[in-house]
Design an enzyme around this catalytic site. Structure first.
Site, short mmCIF file in Angstrom:
data_model
loop_
_atom_site.label_atom_id
_atom_site.label_comp_id
_atom_site.label_asym_id
_atom_site.label_seq_id
_atom_site.Cartn_x
_atom_site.Cartn_y
_atom_site.Cartn_z
N HIS A 133 -7.40 2.33 -19.72
CA HIS A 133 -7.23 2.33 -18.26
C HIS A 133 -8.45 2.93 -17.56
CE1 HIS A 133 -3.23 0.97 -19.02
NE2 HIS A 133 -2.97 2.04 -19.74
N ASP A 143 2.05 8.57 10.09
CA ASP A 143 2.05 8.21 11.52
C ASP A 143 3.49 8.36 12.01
OD1 ASP A 143 3.46 5.94 10.71
OD2 ASP A 143 2.08 4.50 11.63
N CYS A 164 3.89 5.68 6.49
CA CYS A 164 3.90 5.00 7.79
C CYS A 164 5.17 4.15 7.80
CB CYS A 164 2.62 4.20 8.04
SG CYS A 164 2.37 2.73 7.03
N THR A 213 5.78 0.97 6.99
CA THR A 213 5.93 0.20 5.74
C THR A 213 5.24 0.86 4.56
OG1 THR A 213 3.91 -1.00 6.25
CG2 THR A 213 5.97 -2.01 6.98
N HIS A 223 -1.47 4.44 -15.23
CA HIS A 223 -2.45 3.37 -15.51
C HIS A 223 -3.57 3.27 -14.48
CE1 HIS A 223 0.46 0.89 -18.29
NE2 HIS A 223 0.30 2.15 -18.68
C1 RB5 Z 1 3.68 1.42 13.43
O1 RB5 Z 1 4.57 0.83 14.31
C2 RB5 Z 1 3.61 0.63 12.14
O2 RB5 Z 1 2.90 -0.54 12.35
C3 RB5 Z 1 2.99 1.46 11.05
O3 RB5 Z 1 3.72 2.62 10.86
C4 RB5 Z 1 2.91 0.82 9.68
O4 RB5 Z 1 4.12 0.25 9.33
C5 RB5 Z 1 1.78 -0.09 9.47
O5 RB5 Z 1 1.57 -0.60 8.35
#
Ligand code: RB5
Length: 148
Positions: free
Chosen positions: A133, A8, A65, A67, A98
């Site tokens: 595993h 994203d 993304c 995080t 694993h």
């Molecule tokens: C987008 O702002 C953010 O929420 C997305 O990239 C991600 O971090 C969500 O888990």
């Protein structure tokens, strides 16, 4: 090796940097499922596209993304996907060895480009060890199929 990749807006720059890295390393045929600009997009659609490509084509994938978490949650809803959000070398290696993870998820706001390249390299170059595993992976599949 064929690879599916996607992100994203929060992971867009990291995705571009990983693509460049893999092109420099060579030997990868990369399909980029977007997003293709830094404009805001919802990550579920990208996770779905990459997850479907990974399960249908039996290849490995990379998703980014902000995080790495939201996109991993969404990807793990696609049957057959085992997506792992990693930010350290040991986890990126062991989730292949694993857990037979088929998608590596990274946070563009968590890891830098250099570390991300290391995580991608170890993920793509580690084989599933099977053995005990495999039984655990089968149990994950049983949960997914409502047969546990
Ligand atoms: C987008 O702002 C953010 O929420 C997305 O990239 C991600 O971090 C969500 O888990």
């Amino acid at each position: 090796m064929r690879i599916a990749i996607g992100a994203d807006h929060g992971g867009f720059e990291l995705k571009e940097s990983i693509k460049k890295h893999l092109e420099e390393v060579g030997g990868y045929e990369i399909t980029d499922y977007g997003t293709y600009t830094s404009e805001s997009v919802d990550y579920a659609a990208i996770a779905y596209k990459v997850g479907t490509a990974v399960t249908e084509e039996k290849i490995l994938g990379i998703l980014c993304c902000g995080t790495g978490i939201g996109i991993s949650m969404a990807a793990n809803k696609v049957k057959g996907v085992r997506a792992a959000c990693c930010s350290d070398y040991f986890s990126a290696k062991l989730t292949r060895a694993h857990n037979d993870a088929n998608i590596l998820c990274l946070g563009g706001r968590v890891v830098g480009a250099g570390l991300a390249n290391e995580l991608v390299d170890i993920f793509l170059n580690t084989e599933f060890e099977g053995g005990r595993h495999q039984r655990r992976i089968d149990q994950i599949s049983a949960i997914e199929n409502g047969e546990f």
